[in-house]
Write an enzyme that holds these catalytic residues in place. Structure first.
Site, mmCIF file in Angstrom:
data_model
loop_
_atom_site.group_PDB
_atom_site.id
_atom_site.type_symbol
_atom_site.label_atom_id
_atom_site.label_comp_id
_atom_site.label_asym_id
_atom_site.label_seq_id
_atom_site.Cartn_x
_atom_site.Cartn_y
_atom_site.Cartn_z
ATOM 1 N N GLU A 108 0.855 -1.199 0.000
ATOM 2 C CA GLU A 108 0.000 0.000 0.000
ATOM 3 C C GLU A 108 0.885 1.240 0.000
ATOM 4 O OE1 GLU A 108 -3.245 1.143 -0.176
ATOM 5 O OE2 GLU A 108 -2.357 3.110 0.237
ATOM 6 N N GLN A 109 0.550 2.173 -0.877
ATOM 7 C CA GLN A 109 1.398 3.368 -1.009
ATOM 8 C C GLN A 109 1.298 4.326 0.184
ATOM 9 O OE1 GLN A 109 0.092 5.465 -4.532
ATOM 10 N NE2 GLN A 109 -1.872 6.027 -3.650
ATOM 11 N N ARG B 271 -16.948 4.913 5.470
ATOM 12 C CA ARG B 271 -15.964 4.098 4.730
ATOM 13 C C ARG B 271 -14.934 3.464 5.655
ATOM 14 N NH1 ARG B 271 -14.916 5.022 -0.803
ATOM 15 N NH2 ARG B 271 -16.797 5.913 -1.635
ATOM 16 N N TYR C 146 -27.254 11.215 3.781
ATOM 17 C CA TYR C 146 -27.723 10.055 4.544
ATOM 18 C C TYR C 146 -26.983 9.993 5.882
ATOM 19 C CZ TYR C 146 -23.803 7.788 1.950
ATOM 20 O OH TYR C 146 -22.613 7.482 1.363
ATOM 21 N N ASP D 183 -11.665 -0.876 -8.650
ATOM 22 C CA ASP D 183 -11.565 0.271 -9.555
ATOM 23 C C ASP D 183 -10.437 0.117 -10.570
ATOM 24 O OD1 ASP D 183 -13.718 1.530 -8.411
ATOM 25 O OD2 ASP D 183 -12.604 3.262 -7.655
HETATM 26 C C1 LIG Z 1 -18.164 10.373 -4.718
HETATM 27 C C2 LIG Z 1 -18.108 8.882 -4.684
HETATM 28 C C3 LIG Z 1 -19.114 8.188 -4.036
HETATM 29 C C4 LIG Z 1 -19.089 6.799 -4.023
HETATM 30 N N1 LIG Z 1 -20.112 6.141 -3.402
HETATM 31 C C5 LIG Z 1 -20.135 4.798 -3.408
HETATM 32 C C6 LIG Z 1 -21.198 4.093 -2.771
HETATM 33 O O1 LIG Z 1 -22.087 4.702 -2.193
HETATM 34 N N2 LIG Z 1 -21.183 2.728 -2.809
HETATM 35 C C7 LIG Z 1 -20.188 2.034 -3.432
HETATM 36 O O2 LIG Z 1 -20.240 0.795 -3.436
HETATM 37 N N3 LIG Z 1 -19.157 2.689 -4.043
HETATM 38 C C8 LIG Z 1 -19.107 4.032 -4.040
HETATM 39 N N4 LIG Z 1 -18.075 4.696 -4.640
HETATM 40 C C9 LIG Z 1 -17.017 3.931 -5.320
HETATM 41 C C10 LIG Z 1 -15.991 3.356 -4.348
HETATM 42 O O3 LIG Z 1 -15.491 4.383 -3.528
HETATM 43 C C11 LIG Z 1 -14.829 2.723 -5.108
HETATM 44 O O4 LIG Z 1 -15.308 1.997 -6.198
HETATM 45 C C12 LIG Z 1 -14.041 1.802 -4.203
HETATM 46 O O5 LIG Z 1 -13.511 2.523 -3.123
HETATM 47 C C13 LIG Z 1 -12.931 1.124 -4.986
HETATM 48 O O6 LIG Z 1 -12.087 0.434 -4.109
HETATM 49 P P1 LIG Z 1 -10.655 -0.042 -4.622
HETATM 50 O O7 LIG Z 1 -10.036 -0.729 -3.467
HETATM 51 O O8 LIG Z 1 -10.795 -0.777 -5.911
HETATM 52 O O9 LIG Z 1 -9.881 1.290 -4.982
HETATM 53 P P2 LIG Z 1 -9.420 2.464 -4.010
HETATM 54 O O10 LIG Z 1 -10.427 2.743 -2.973
HETATM 55 O O11 LIG Z 1 -9.003 3.593 -4.907
HETATM 56 O O12 LIG Z 1 -8.137 1.874 -3.280
HETATM 57 C C14 LIG Z 1 -6.909 1.760 -3.960
HETATM 58 C C15 LIG Z 1 -5.807 1.632 -2.908
HETATM 59 O O13 LIG Z 1 -4.591 1.405 -3.580
HETATM 60 C C16 LIG Z 1 -3.624 2.328 -3.129
HETATM 61 N N5 LIG Z 1 -2.739 2.547 -4.290
HETATM 62 C C17 LIG Z 1 -2.989 3.252 -5.410
HETATM 63 N N6 LIG Z 1 -1.972 3.163 -6.256
HETATM 64 C C18 LIG Z 1 -1.038 2.374 -5.668
HETATM 65 C C19 LIG Z 1 0.244 1.889 -6.052
HETATM 66 N N7 LIG Z 1 0.757 2.202 -7.249
HETATM 67 N N8 LIG Z 1 0.924 1.087 -5.194
HETATM 68 C C20 LIG Z 1 0.390 0.756 -3.973
HETATM 69 N N9 LIG Z 1 -0.809 1.205 -3.553
HETATM 70 C C21 LIG Z 1 -1.531 1.987 -4.395
HETATM 71 C C22 LIG Z 1 -4.399 3.550 -2.700
HETATM 72 O O14 LIG Z 1 -3.675 4.325 -1.755
HETATM 73 C C23 LIG Z 1 -5.624 2.898 -2.078
HETATM 74 O O15 LIG Z 1 -5.419 2.539 -0.737
HETATM 75 C C24 LIG Z 1 -18.048 6.091 -4.669
HETATM 76 C C25 LIG Z 1 -17.024 6.789 -5.300
HETATM 77 C C26 LIG Z 1 -17.050 8.182 -5.311
HETATM 78 C C27 LIG Z 1 -15.946 8.913 -6.021
#
Ligand SMILES: Cc1cc2nc3c(=O)[nH]c(=O)nc-3n(C[C@H](O)[C@H](O)[C@H](O)COP(=O)(O)OP(=O)(O)OC[C@H]3O[C@@H](n4cnc5c(N)ncnc54)[C@H](O)[C@@H]3O)c2cc1C
Length: 396
Positions: free
Chosen positions: A33-34, A107, A216, A293
């Site tokens: 994790e970065q 979150r 909410y 994502d």
């Molecule tokens: C305004 C908004 C509202 C939202 N509301 C909802 C909701 O109500 N319900 C829902 O289900 N989803 C919601 N989402 C979407 C949700 O937040 C994301 O889809 C979800 O957090 C994705 O999780 P992830 O772990 O894939 O990515 P991220 O949460 O982006 O986590 C990525 C992780 O990787 C780390 N990282 C990044 N690059 C590197 C690297 N090169 N090396 C090491 N570590 C790295 C980051 O620091 C982070 O900890 C919302 C998004 C937004 C923008």
């Protein structure tokens, strides 16, 4: 346990869920994790029934449930004339239909629930302050992952859970983000500062022309999540920054006084210029695959990004089980099981953004279509999304 771990890039919701699913299959896992500390941003997230099905499959359903706020309904209001456009009750009939509740949660509480699960798994190592920069195939069929401090991490495979700007995706897919031009401002407000007449136990959307506002409750109603979105008049780049009240206030002229009050509540705002990507069919390149994502970044209009990341992780674990932990076969099955579903969510989300932000005659059409619609008709329309179960997650 395998000799070398599976490397997970990113320790967000997707990364921790993936670590848990892999550890449950007996794999050693190294999460890179970065950030200096593991954690999540200070904002809320909506959890649909499919998220709870995934939490249960990951063994952290009780933790997530204990921290969630169970809302009575999803409601869309017209922000121009303050009328109700649509209401979806989320009580007994909803739970009976989808097998799980609809909830809202901080979150950090989602992340904490997953982390508690991870900590019960001795084979998971988490290394912070480590930014993944790339990887290469190793001689033994696994991978060598590089970090920005010159570190090299040998693993049997790599799961890129590194978010919208994924380094793993940049190397394997190499496409660009599609900046939406929609800007989101988010803040968490104490209940004392939140208008009494809006303290609804609901995921509430005020839909306005080229904008919308969401609120909410969080943490037993002690706090409220406030999110406002507008079409920016600037040329935006994907970014997260400190927001300015003056900017927010300049975008909501056309909306009524009641929702407009929300704009004045936060003491400080965080600003997101949002982006997604066109869905892709290939997530897996050799022993590297994508999740959350990183695989299918999407906008927020269906509130499903975190839910999809959780589903991805469960599906990866189930694919490993179905393939006797053969990583190549499991990555192929995982991809086959997830691409169409997540692409549908990405595309439907874009469409939902148009519905939320409808103006002129489109606004009237939206209101005409949804006003007075019976709950069962909404349930039918949501069945494909909320009715997901771990038991049926694999493609044939
Ligand atoms: C305004 C908004 C509202 C939202 N509301 C909802 C909701 O109500 N319900 C829902 O289900 N989803 C919601 N989402 C979407 C949700 O937040 C994301 O889809 C979800 O957090 C994705 O999780 P992830 O772990 O894939 O990515 P991220 O949460 O982006 O986590 C990525 C992780 O990787 C780390 N990282 C990044 N690059 C590197 C690297 N090169 N090396 C090491 N570590 C790295 C980051 O620091 C982070 O900890 C919302 C998004 C937004 C923008």
């Amino acid at each position: 346990m395998s000799v070398r771990p599976v490397i997970v890039a990113g320790g967000g919701i997707g990364g921790l869920a993936a670590a848990l699913a892999l550890a449950q299959r007996g794999f050693g896992v190294k999460v890179l994790e970065q950030s200096v500390e593991l954690g999540e941003i200070g904002a809320g997230v909506q959890l649909a029934p499919n998220a709870f099905a995934a939490f249960d499959a990951l063994g952290v359903g009780a933790q997530a449930r204990s921290r969630a706020v169970y809302i009575d309904r999803l409601v869309m209001m017209d922000a121009v004339d303050e009328s109700v456009v649509a209401e979806v009750p989320t009580g007994d009939a909803f739970r009976a239909r989808f097998g799980n509740p609809y909830a809202v949660i901080h979150r950090a509480d989602v992340h904490r629930s997953l982390l508690e699960g991870v900590r019960t798994q001795p084979g998971v190592e988490v290394q912070t302050s480590t930014r993944v920069t790339g990887f290469e195939p190793a001689d033994d069929g696994g991978v060598v992952v590089f970090d920005d401090g010159g570190g090299r991490h040998r693993g049997v495979a790599l799961v890129g859970c590194d978010g919208v700007k994924s380094a793993v995706r940049a190397q394997t897919v190499g496409d660009d983000v599609r900046v939406s031009g929609h800007v989101v401002y988010r803040a968490v407000v104490d209940v004392a500062a939140f208008p009494a007449d809006l303290r609804w136990n609901a995921a509430s959307v005020w839909a306005g022309p080229n904008c919308h506002l969401v609120h909410y409750p969080l943490r037993g109603g002690e706090q409220y999540n406030v999110v406002v979105t507008f079409h920016s008049r600037e040329t935006e780049m994907w970014s997260v920054s400190e927001g300015s009240e003056a900017e927010v206030l300049s975008y909501f002229d056309g909306i009524a006084a009641r929702p407009r009050r929300l704009l004045h509540l936060p003491k400080s705002w965080k600003r997101w210029a949002t982006a997604d990507r066109a869905p892709i069919a290939t997530w897996t390149h050799g022993r590297a695959t994508l999740l959350g994502d990183a695989a299918h970044p999407l906008l927020q209009y269906l509130a499903q990004g975190a839910c999809m990341a959780l589903e991805d992780a469960v599906t990866l674990g189930r694919a490993l089980a179905a393939c006797d932990d053969d990583l190549d076969a499991a990555f192929a099955l995982y991809q086959r099981s997830r691409v169409a579903r997540t692409a549908r969510v990405v595309l439907m989300t874009r469409e939902m953004g148009r519905v939320y932000h409808a103006h002129g005659v489109e606004r009237l059409v939206r209101n005409d279509l949804w006003r007075g619609r019976a709950p069962e008709r909404f349930y039918d329309a949501l069945e494909w999304l909320y009715g997901w179960t771990a038991g049926r997650c694999l493609a044939h």
